[in-house]
Write an enzyme that holds these catalytic residues in place. Sequence first.
Site, PDB file in Angstrom:
ATOM      1  N   ARG A  25     -69.598  28.952 -77.623  1.00  0.00           N
ATOM      2  CA  ARG A  25     -68.315  29.349 -77.021  1.00  0.00           C
ATOM      3  C   ARG A  25     -68.118  28.765 -75.629  1.00  0.00           C
ATOM      4  NH1 ARG A  25     -65.795  34.014 -79.467  1.00  0.00           N
ATOM      5  NH2 ARG A  25     -66.018  33.552 -81.654  1.00  0.00           N
ATOM      6  N   ARG A  29     -62.292  31.766 -73.021  1.00  0.00           N
ATOM      7  CA  ARG A  29     -61.450  32.486 -72.054  1.00  0.00           C
ATOM      8  C   ARG A  29     -62.054  32.658 -70.678  1.00  0.00           C
ATOM      9  NH1 ARG A  29     -60.258  37.206 -76.218  1.00  0.00           N
ATOM     10  NH2 ARG A  29     -62.339  36.497 -76.710  1.00  0.00           N
ATOM     11  N   ARG A  38     -54.445  27.483 -73.795  1.00  0.00           N
ATOM     12  CA  ARG A  38     -54.197  28.482 -74.839  1.00  0.00           C
ATOM     13  C   ARG A  38     -52.778  29.028 -74.711  1.00  0.00           C
ATOM     14  NH1 ARG A  38     -53.739  32.819 -77.314  1.00  0.00           N
ATOM     15  NH2 ARG A  38     -55.347  34.355 -77.857  1.00  0.00           N
ATOM     16  N   ASP A  75     -62.402  27.410 -85.688  1.00  0.00           N
ATOM     17  CA  ASP A  75     -62.941  28.748 -85.949  1.00  0.00           C
ATOM     18  C   ASP A  75     -63.497  28.798 -87.362  1.00  0.00           C
ATOM     19  OD1 ASP A  75     -62.852  31.567 -84.531  1.00  0.00           O
ATOM     20  OD2 ASP A  75     -62.637  31.889 -86.687  1.00  0.00           O
ATOM     21  N   TYR A 152     -65.804  38.658 -93.695  1.00  0.00           N
ATOM     22  CA  TYR A 152     -64.434  38.732 -93.143  1.00  0.00           C
ATOM     23  C   TYR A 152     -63.398  38.692 -94.261  1.00  0.00           C
ATOM     24  CZ  TYR A 152     -66.070  38.054 -88.336  1.00  0.00           C
ATOM     25  OH  TYR A 152     -66.667  38.218 -87.114  1.00  0.00           O
TER      26      TYR A 152
HETATM   27  O1  CP3 Z   1     -68.269  27.522 -79.479  1.00  0.00           O
HETATM   28  C1  CP3 Z   1     -67.187  26.913 -79.242  1.00  0.00           C
HETATM   29  O2  CP3 Z   1     -66.808  26.680 -78.068  1.00  0.00           O
HETATM   30  C2  CP3 Z   1     -66.400  26.342 -80.395  1.00  0.00           C
HETATM   31  C3  CP3 Z   1     -65.364  27.134 -80.953  1.00  0.00           C
HETATM   32  C4  CP3 Z   1     -65.662  28.373 -81.771  1.00  0.00           C
HETATM   33  C5  CP3 Z   1     -64.787  29.492 -81.786  1.00  0.00           C
HETATM   34  N1  CP3 Z   1     -65.231  30.372 -82.732  1.00  0.00           N
HETATM   35  C6  CP3 Z   1     -63.604  29.632 -80.950  1.00  0.00           C
HETATM   36  C7  CP3 Z   1     -63.001  30.977 -80.755  1.00  0.00           C
HETATM   37  C8  CP3 Z   1     -66.694  28.636 -82.686  1.00  0.00           C
HETATM   38  C9  CP3 Z   1     -67.920  27.808 -83.013  1.00  0.00           C
HETATM   39  C10 CP3 Z   1     -66.392  29.901 -83.292  1.00  0.00           C
HETATM   40  C11 CP3 Z   1     -67.221  30.507 -84.343  1.00  0.00           C
HETATM   41  C12 CP3 Z   1     -66.909  31.867 -84.798  1.00  0.00           C
HETATM   42  N2  CP3 Z   1     -65.682  32.435 -84.991  1.00  0.00           N
HETATM   43  C13 CP3 Z   1     -67.891  32.785 -85.233  1.00  0.00           C
HETATM   44  C14 CP3 Z   1     -69.375  32.506 -85.309  1.00  0.00           C
HETATM   45  C15 CP3 Z   1     -70.036  32.595 -83.976  1.00  0.00           C
HETATM   46  C16 CP3 Z   1     -70.118  33.983 -83.392  1.00  0.00           C
HETATM   47  O3  CP3 Z   1     -69.493  34.176 -82.330  1.00  0.00           O
HETATM   48  O4  CP3 Z   1     -70.798  34.831 -83.964  1.00  0.00           O
HETATM   49  C17 CP3 Z   1     -67.219  33.961 -85.622  1.00  0.00           C
HETATM   50  C18 CP3 Z   1     -67.868  35.227 -86.134  1.00  0.00           C
HETATM   51  C19 CP3 Z   1     -65.820  33.719 -85.477  1.00  0.00           C
HETATM   52  C20 CP3 Z   1     -64.700  34.646 -85.811  1.00  0.00           C
HETATM   53  C21 CP3 Z   1     -63.946  34.992 -84.604  1.00  0.00           C
HETATM   54  N3  CP3 Z   1     -63.060  34.158 -83.966  1.00  0.00           N
HETATM   55  C22 CP3 Z   1     -63.973  36.220 -83.896  1.00  0.00           C
HETATM   56  C23 CP3 Z   1     -64.822  37.408 -84.253  1.00  0.00           C
HETATM   57  C24 CP3 Z   1     -63.074  36.084 -82.827  1.00  0.00           C
HETATM   58  C25 CP3 Z   1     -62.657  37.148 -81.846  1.00  0.00           C
HETATM   59  C26 CP3 Z   1     -63.662  37.298 -80.762  1.00  0.00           C
HETATM   60  C27 CP3 Z   1     -63.032  37.049 -79.433  1.00  0.00           C
HETATM   61  O5  CP3 Z   1     -63.769  36.556 -78.557  1.00  0.00           O
HETATM   62  O6  CP3 Z   1     -61.850  37.345 -79.260  1.00  0.00           O
HETATM   63  C28 CP3 Z   1     -62.559  34.779 -82.853  1.00  0.00           C
HETATM   64  C29 CP3 Z   1     -61.621  34.180 -81.890  1.00  0.00           C
HETATM   65  C30 CP3 Z   1     -62.107  32.990 -81.144  1.00  0.00           C
HETATM   66  N4  CP3 Z   1     -62.756  31.931 -81.707  1.00  0.00           N
HETATM   67  C31 CP3 Z   1     -61.911  32.728 -79.752  1.00  0.00           C
HETATM   68  C32 CP3 Z   1     -62.457  31.461 -79.505  1.00  0.00           C
HETATM   69  C33 CP3 Z   1     -62.460  30.698 -78.206  1.00  0.00           C
HETATM   70  C34 CP3 Z   1     -61.154  33.622 -78.778  1.00  0.00           C
HETATM   71  C35 CP3 Z   1     -59.707  33.417 -79.088  1.00  0.00           C
HETATM   72  C36 CP3 Z   1     -58.775  33.501 -77.908  1.00  0.00           C
HETATM   73  O7  CP3 Z   1     -58.630  32.507 -77.176  1.00  0.00           O
HETATM   74  O8  CP3 Z   1     -58.133  34.532 -77.787  1.00  0.00           O
END
Ligand code: CP3
Length: 349
Positions: A25, A29, A38, A75, A152
């Site tokens: 990540r 944010r 974003r 994602d 999911y």
């Molecule tokens: O790592 C990186 O920088 C690359 C991008 C990336 C994202 N999600 C961007 C994202 C990667 C590799 C993921 C993987 C992901 N997505 C996983 C596996 C890794 C982990 O964290 O366990 C999972 C379970 C998801 C599903 C997902 N997407 C969730 C549970 C959420 C909400 C959590 C949150 O932080 O709000 C997301 C949203 C998400 N994916 C964000 C980002 C940057 C936040 C979205 C935003 O900008 O509002």
Amino acid sequence: MPSHPTLLRALRGETLPRPPIWLMRQAGRYLPEYRATRAEAGSFLDLCYSPALATEVTLQPIRRYGFDAAILFADILLVPHGLGRKLWFAEGEGPRLEPLTTAADVAALADDAAMHAHLAPVYETVRRLRAALPEETALIGFAGAPWTVATYMIAGRGKDEQAGAKALMREAPDVFAALMGRLIDATTAYLEAQIDAGAQVVKLFDSWAGALVDDAAAFEAWIQEPAREIRSRLARTRPGVPIIAFPRGAGARYEAFAKAVMAEGVAIDSETPAAWARDHLQPHVAVQGNLDPALLVRGGEELDAAAEAVLDALGAGPFIFNLGHGITPDADPDNVARLVQVVRGEAGR
Ligand code: CP3
């Protein structure tokens, strides 16, 4: 001399004087420039599907910190979206999908061609990234592992101990197995397309592997075996591209997982003791991890000491410095800069 990315060298089993560093990540944010892009995109999904903006946010942490690897901005839930399931991100609630529960739901999932058409903007982002990145910065593609993606898809969300997926596994094992089979195929095809577009390493995120850790048979069937199958298919169709597997929460099962899957790298969570990983995993694979992301919020001496402890435990073998899970939105960008200095041995005392 062309500079060979240190991430690839570590994944080939080399022990480097200083390990490569990147962070889960790393685009997110906690960075003001991410929040600005974003906002420009409108929604998180629009950001994921815009090659120009997804390329921009992937590059932001590379410009700021000079990480040794960039990870595609996308994602894990884009695959179910590409398979035709409804997906949305409710502000402050995380991802939501329409729950999948029946054999008819599984039968109605899109085929690979339709999925690739839907995900074409992601492949375009990969192409733009490879063209934009410095040669020494490795580009990582990724997908969710079948189990985590299935949890999911079945429950429609990521909470409640993955109870929905466990219930379907028990009550409709054929439906569950059919879904997992479709996800193994789709995930392999998705990763192949990312590799063809320029990804040099791929990572498989099994964020909810820990939900099956108390059930040996289920862990083997639905965590270990799908990862092994995807790894062996990619070894045939895209030889030479290393894979990092992340069965988060695998606990003592990490060792059997590492031996069975034969990924080049295994990422460990913060609960896994680094010294245990040195003794039990590093003889077989490059280890990636595992600083507690909370230290990037707190910073200070505690951050320095914890980073040094991870380096001491794992630095004498094939190793990739990372966190045990993703950076949180409340992380301080200055603490991230400090961490990079510590890992590179450039931190003044
Ligand atoms: O790592 C990186 O920088 C690359 C991008 C990336 C994202 N999600 C961007 C994202 C990667 C590799 C993921 C993987 C992901 N997505 C996983 C596996 C890794 C982990 O964290 O366990 C999972 C379970 C998801 C599903 C997902 N997407 C969730 C549970 C959420 C909400 C959590 C949150 O932080 O709000 C997301 C949203 C998400 N994916 C964000 C980002 C940057 C936040 C979205 C935003 O900008 O509002």
